[in-house]
Design a protein around this motif. Structure first.
Motif, mmCIF file in Angstrom:
data_model
loop_
_atom_site.group_PDB
_atom_site.id
_atom_site.type_symbol
_atom_site.label_atom_id
_atom_site.label_comp_id
_atom_site.label_asym_id
_atom_site.label_seq_id
_atom_site.Cartn_x
_atom_site.Cartn_y
_atom_site.Cartn_z
ATOM 1 N N ASP A 55 7.186 -56.989 5.783
ATOM 2 C CA ASP A 55 6.321 -55.835 5.527
ATOM 3 C C ASP A 55 5.209 -55.713 6.570
ATOM 4 O O ASP A 55 4.149 -55.159 6.306
ATOM 5 N N TYR A 56 5.455 -56.240 7.785
ATOM 6 C CA TYR A 56 4.402 -56.199 8.789
ATOM 7 C C TYR A 56 4.244 -54.774 9.315
ATOM 8 O O TYR A 56 5.235 -54.064 9.529
ATOM 9 N N ARG A 273 10.947 -57.291 12.711
ATOM 10 C CA ARG A 273 11.110 -56.419 11.538
ATOM 11 C C ARG A 273 12.482 -55.761 11.517
ATOM 12 O O ARG A 273 12.974 -55.362 10.459
#
Length: 280
Positions: A55-56, A273
């Motif tokens: 969730d960066y 991600r």
């Protein structure tokens, strides 16, 4: 707007690195990317990065090199080579950025200059509380800190301190920023320097030889340094002799620098991600 890359150097301290990454993710102004450049950590660091990446909020990159002793210059050079930003903030993996850190660095970026930031020092007890009890970063009245003034964010006073100059004392790459083009012109950090310290001073000396000026960033771009034992009092450090030689010869570029790594990153390294679980 210029793109900012944050190059975070780390080695086998994932608990601290997680706090560093979370602090960067909570900024009032986000960087374009965070590059974690790893000087040979074990699997726990990669596992942390895979978890954080889920969730960066910005591009997150992991660069790893084998553990062959302390090779900070090489690790930082690989991050500089891989950076997609115009401006590179160098940050240690034990430095927790205050929430205006990126915005402040952007505000003080100037052509022809590099920026030297400051830090608050914590003691061992406070660091343990911050890591294991979720304690927030200290303020001016907190116990267990040194350089207490560096907890104060005072933008007007910061501008007074930031007048360009050639001061060489107090150089430290734990909170430092350069235009990437300037780093390429200097050939980055000198990889002839291994072991503890002085590679940041040597880089700054070459920057001054190239005509760059230093902006002192106090009361702005605040960061808290987590405690760990220091090796800064090493006696007869061979890196000191390299610094002396750089000064004596008026060097601008080092021989063994970032240019060794540019070909590796002609194509940008993967954003964690975007990697499927089996690849990450």
């Amino acid at each position: 707007m210029m793109r900012i890359s944050v190059a975070v150097i780390t080695y086998n301290w994932p608990e601290a690195l997680e706090r560093v990454l979370r602090a960067l993710a909570a900024q009032t102004e986000l960087p374009y990317e965070v590059i974690v450049t790893d000087d040979g950590s074990g699997p726990a660091t990669r596992e942390l990065l895979e978890r954080v990446a889920v969730d960066y909020p910005v591009r997150l990159v992991h660069l790893w090199q084998p553990d062959e002793g302390a090779r900070m210059s090489r690790a930082r050079n690989r991050a500089i080579a891989a950076a997609q930003g115009d401006y590179v903030i160098l940050l240690d993996g034990d430095m927790l950025a205050e929430r205006h850190f990126i915005a402040d660095h952007r505000a003080f970026a100037r052509s022809g200059c590099f920026v030297q930031g400051s830090r608050v020092l914590t003691d061992a007890t406070l660091t343990l509380r911050m890591l294991h009890e979720g304690m927030a970063a200290p303020d001016f009245f907190s116990r267990g800190i040194e350089r207490r003034r560096h907890t104060l964010r005072l933008p007007l006073l910061a501008r007074w301190y930031a007048r360009p100059g050639t001061k060489q004392r107090g150089i430290k790459s734990c909170n430092m920023a350069f235009w990437r083009d300037d780093l390429l012109r200097l050939n980055g950090f000198n990889e002839a320097m291994t072991g503890w310290g002085r590679e940041d001073t040597e880089l700054a000396v070459r920057a001054f030889h190239a005509g760059l000026l230093r902006r002192e960033l106090r009361f702005s771009a605040l960061a808290t340094h987590l405690y760990h034992p220091t090796r800064k009092h090493v006696v007869d450090n061979p890196n000191d002799r390299i610094v002396d030689d750089t000064r004596a010869r008026g060097l601008v570029r080092c021989e063994r620098g970032v240019d060794q790594h540019l070909a590796e990153f002609v194509h940008p390294p993967a954003d964690l991600r975007a990697l499927p679980a089996q690849e990450s």
